[in-house]
Enzyme design. Structure first.
Site, PDB file in Angstrom:
ATOM      1  N   HIS A  30       0.856  -1.188   0.000  1.00 14.50           N
ATOM      2  CA  HIS A  30       0.000   0.000   0.000  1.00 14.50           C
ATOM      3  C   HIS A  30       0.883   1.226   0.000  1.00 14.50           C
ATOM      4  O   HIS A  30       1.961   1.214   0.589  1.00 14.50           O
ATOM      5  CB  HIS A  30      -0.921   0.020   1.231  1.00 14.50           C
TER       6      HIS A  30
ATOM      7  N   GLU B  74      -7.751  -4.893   0.585  1.00 13.41           N
ATOM      8  CA  GLU B  74      -8.423  -5.607  -0.499  1.00 13.41           C
ATOM      9  C   GLU B  74      -8.383  -7.122  -0.341  1.00 13.41           C
ATOM     10  O   GLU B  74      -9.229  -7.824  -0.890  1.00 13.41           O
ATOM     11  CB  GLU B  74      -7.804  -5.212  -1.851  1.00 13.41           C
TER      12      GLU B  74
HETATM   13  N1  ACO Z   1       3.593  -7.723  -4.934  1.00 13.69           N
HETATM   14  C1  ACO Z   1       4.869  -7.730  -5.341  1.00 13.69           C
HETATM   15  N2  ACO Z   1       5.668  -6.665  -5.311  1.00 13.69           N
HETATM   16  C2  ACO Z   1       5.140  -5.528  -4.820  1.00 13.69           C
HETATM   17  C3  ACO Z   1       3.826  -5.442  -4.352  1.00 13.69           C
HETATM   18  C4  ACO Z   1       3.031  -6.598  -4.414  1.00 13.69           C
HETATM   19  N3  ACO Z   1       1.761  -6.590  -4.019  1.00 13.69           N
HETATM   20  N4  ACO Z   1       3.581  -4.182  -3.931  1.00 13.69           N
HETATM   21  C5  ACO Z   1       4.708  -3.483  -4.131  1.00 13.69           C
HETATM   22  N5  ACO Z   1       5.645  -4.296  -4.673  1.00 13.69           N
HETATM   23  C6  ACO Z   1       6.993  -3.927  -5.063  1.00 13.69           C
HETATM   24  C7  ACO Z   1       6.977  -3.176  -6.392  1.00 13.69           C
HETATM   25  O1  ACO Z   1       7.131  -4.061  -7.485  1.00 13.69           O
HETATM   26  C8  ACO Z   1       8.145  -2.249  -6.267  1.00 13.69           C
HETATM   27  O2  ACO Z   1       9.344  -2.951  -6.460  1.00 13.69           O
HETATM   28  P1  ACO Z   1      10.656  -2.220  -7.061  1.00 13.69           P
HETATM   29  O3  ACO Z   1      11.036  -1.162  -6.052  1.00 13.69           O
HETATM   30  O4  ACO Z   1      11.657  -3.314  -7.172  1.00 13.69           O
HETATM   31  O5  ACO Z   1      10.233  -1.631  -8.366  1.00 13.69           O
HETATM   32  C9  ACO Z   1       8.074  -1.880  -4.799  1.00 13.69           C
HETATM   33  O6  ACO Z   1       7.520  -3.010  -4.114  1.00 13.69           O
HETATM   34  C10 ACO Z   1       7.198  -0.651  -4.601  1.00 13.69           C
HETATM   35  O7  ACO Z   1       6.863  -0.588  -3.268  1.00 13.69           O
HETATM   36  P2  ACO Z   1       6.044   0.646  -2.683  1.00 13.69           P
HETATM   37  O8  ACO Z   1       6.698   1.943  -3.057  1.00 13.69           O
HETATM   38  O9  ACO Z   1       5.806   0.354  -1.253  1.00 13.69           O
HETATM   39  O10 ACO Z   1       4.659   0.481  -3.441  1.00 13.69           O
HETATM   40  P3  ACO Z   1       3.784   1.598  -4.148  1.00 13.69           P
HETATM   41  O11 ACO Z   1       3.405   2.629  -3.169  1.00 13.69           O
HETATM   42  O12 ACO Z   1       4.419   2.054  -5.401  1.00 13.69           O
HETATM   43  O13 ACO Z   1       2.504   0.738  -4.591  1.00 13.69           O
HETATM   44  C11 ACO Z   1       0.524  -0.503  -4.537  1.00 13.69           C
HETATM   45  C12 ACO Z   1       1.412   0.497  -3.770  1.00 13.69           C
HETATM   46  C13 ACO Z   1       0.196   0.090  -5.900  1.00 13.69           C
HETATM   47  C14 ACO Z   1      -0.769  -0.700  -3.784  1.00 13.69           C
HETATM   48  C15 ACO Z   1       1.300  -1.836  -4.684  1.00 13.69           C
HETATM   49  O14 ACO Z   1       1.663  -2.323  -3.409  1.00 13.69           O
HETATM   50  C16 ACO Z   1       0.537  -2.884  -5.457  1.00 13.69           C
HETATM   51  O15 ACO Z   1       0.568  -2.855  -6.692  1.00 13.69           O
HETATM   52  N6  ACO Z   1      -0.180  -3.848  -4.758  1.00 13.69           N
HETATM   53  C17 ACO Z   1      -0.909  -4.860  -5.445  1.00 13.69           C
HETATM   54  C18 ACO Z   1      -2.267  -4.318  -5.909  1.00 13.69           C
HETATM   55  C19 ACO Z   1      -3.218  -4.073  -4.760  1.00 13.69           C
HETATM   56  O16 ACO Z   1      -3.339  -4.868  -3.845  1.00 13.69           O
HETATM   57  N7  ACO Z   1      -3.920  -2.919  -4.840  1.00 13.69           N
HETATM   58  C20 ACO Z   1      -4.874  -2.501  -3.830  1.00 13.69           C
HETATM   59  C21 ACO Z   1      -4.299  -1.431  -2.946  1.00 13.69           C
HETATM   60  S1  ACO Z   1      -5.382  -1.044  -1.605  1.00 13.69           S
HETATM   61  C22 ACO Z   1      -6.453   0.116  -2.216  1.00 13.69           C
HETATM   62  O17 ACO Z   1      -6.164   0.856  -3.115  1.00 13.69           O
HETATM   63  C23 ACO Z   1      -7.815   0.222  -1.626  1.00 13.69           C
END
Ligand code: ACO
Length: 355
Positions: free
Chosen positions: A243, A298
């Site tokens: 998140h 979620e």
């Molecule tokens: N699975 C695998 N890797 C992940 C995940 C995940 N669920 N979430 C973040 N990462 C990784 C990214 O690939 C990225 O890696 P990198 O630095 O090597 O490129 C890194 O962790 C980014 O981490 P953050 O900066 O903490 O994440 P960000 O704030 O950019 O993204 C998000 C948040 C979009 C929710 C992300 O965690 C994600 O895509 N989760 C999966 C989708 C999801 O569950 N969405 C619902 C969110 S809740 C809501 O909106 C109500």
């Protein structure tokens, strides 16, 4: 500057305070547990809209206002359905939302979402839309309009816990969209249309359906680790984890998990899902040791909405129904500032060539 605007303060609000590193979620000073157990969806809506559209309204009156909103929306339903039927549900809701600028106030807009989504689900099943019962709470009436008969108190309470838990969450992407649109002095309905569009993406409110797809794809306990490793090696994101703001445990996930447990010992395949959650967290921590990736709201949303009998393609529209009150409160709050939101971009393109 960061491309995702993380840490940038873009508004002042009296609505929700979210401190993801400390696990704090407050609605007008009330903690999540209290809001869910004591206020419920209508009470939370009264708190959010107090001072904007709900002056002096208590939970009982908000329940009546939302009921009246559903009743008014049902009278206009043919227009809604006319544009929306025959499309996938989420898209149908988006198209039908175009009617919202014609709706009078916040209550009518929230009512239109409840009635419209329920009616579209009925039509999908080849059944006629069911008129609302304005005396019921939103959760009980929404399920009743879908199923054509009253549902048990336990399922209505579980859905109410969900609607309350996700009613607002600070400046989420969809809420920011609502505020940007409100700042242009477009209508409240226009704010909700834009916010809904932002919600549908899988990085935001489009995640819960794919959470169930993931559980289905994993299949059995024996396959969990291999499936997760394969997905992470491929560079996939595990749906329901991570998140932008919640860097520690998201308290909303635990509230929904408790609501799910109250529905029965294996409601929503909870035993299997908890095992997937445990192993997914371990795999994420191994793969990204420097990232605080935790379960997000979620994951348990998917399980809870499935357990109350909603089909997975309805999950994002139902999220919109819940969050519409938050969007409306933020849009009204933004309107009060009277100031257009118009940030600047740092130009990094080509400069004019010297002649
Ligand atoms: N699975 C695998 N890797 C992940 C995940 C995940 N669920 N979430 C973040 N990462 C990784 C990214 O690939 C990225 O890696 P990198 O630095 O090597 O490129 C890194 O962790 C980014 O981490 P953050 O900066 O903490 O994440 P960000 O704030 O950019 O993204 C998000 C948040 C979009 C929710 C992300 O965690 C994600 O895509 N989760 C999966 C989708 C999801 O569950 N969405 C619902 C969110 S809740 C809501 O909106 C109500």
């Amino acid at each position: 500057m960061t491309s995702g605007l993380e840490g940038v303060v873009a508004a002042e609000t009296v609505l929700t305070h979210v401190d993801g590193s400390q696990g704090i979620w407050l609605l007008r000073g009330h903690g999540l547990g209290e809001v869910v157990a004591r206020f419920g969806y209508e009470g939370a809506a009264a708190l959010l809209l107090e001072g904007f559209a709900g002056d002096g309204l208590d939970r009982r009156r908000v329940r009546a206002a939302l009921g009246a909103g559903r009743k008014a929306a049902f009278a206009r339903l043919p227009r809604w359905l006319g544009t929306a039927t025959g499309r996938p549900l989420s898209e149908g809701v988006a198209v039908a939302l175009a009617a919202l600028p014609g709706y009078a106030d916040a209550w009518a807009i929230a009512g239109a979402l409840a009635v419209g989504i329920a009616a579209l689900l009925r039509v999908e099943r080849g059944a006629a839309p069911v008129p609302p019962d304005p005396l019921l709470g939103t959760a009980a009436d929404f399920l009743r309009m879908i199923e054509g008969a009253s549902v048990g108190a336990a399922r209505a309470a579980a859905l109410d816990a969900y609607l309350t838990t996700v009613i607002d969450n600070g400046l989420a992407a969809s809420t920011f969209a609502a505020r940007v649109i409100a700042s242009t002095r477009a209508s409240l309905g226009a704010s909700v249309i834009g916010a809904y569009a932002a919600l549908t993406g899988p990085l935001h409110g489009g995640a819960p359906g794919p959470v169930l797809d993931m559980l289905d794809a994993i299949g059995t306990r024996d396959d969990i680790d291999a499936w997760l490793e394969h997905a992470l090696r491929r560079g996939d994101r595990l749906m329901g984890f991570g998140h932008r703001v919640w860097k520690g445990r998201d308290p909303r996930a635990d509230v929904l998990k408790a609501a799910l447990h109250r529905l029965g010992p294996d409601a929503g395949r909870i035993g299997f899902a908890e095992e997937v959650e445990r192993r997914a967290l371990a795999a994420l921590h191994r793969k990204k040791p420097d990232r605080p990736l935790e379960t997000n709201v979620e994951f348990y949303t998917a399980l809870l909405l499935d357990a109350v009998g909603l089909p997975r393609h309805a999950f994002t529209p139902v999220f919109a129904l819940a969050r519409s009150i938050g969007w409306l409160a933020h849009a009204l709050e933004q309107q009060k500032t009277g100031r257009l939101i118009r940030p600047a971009a740092a130009y990094i393109g080509p400069q004019p060539q010297a002649a």
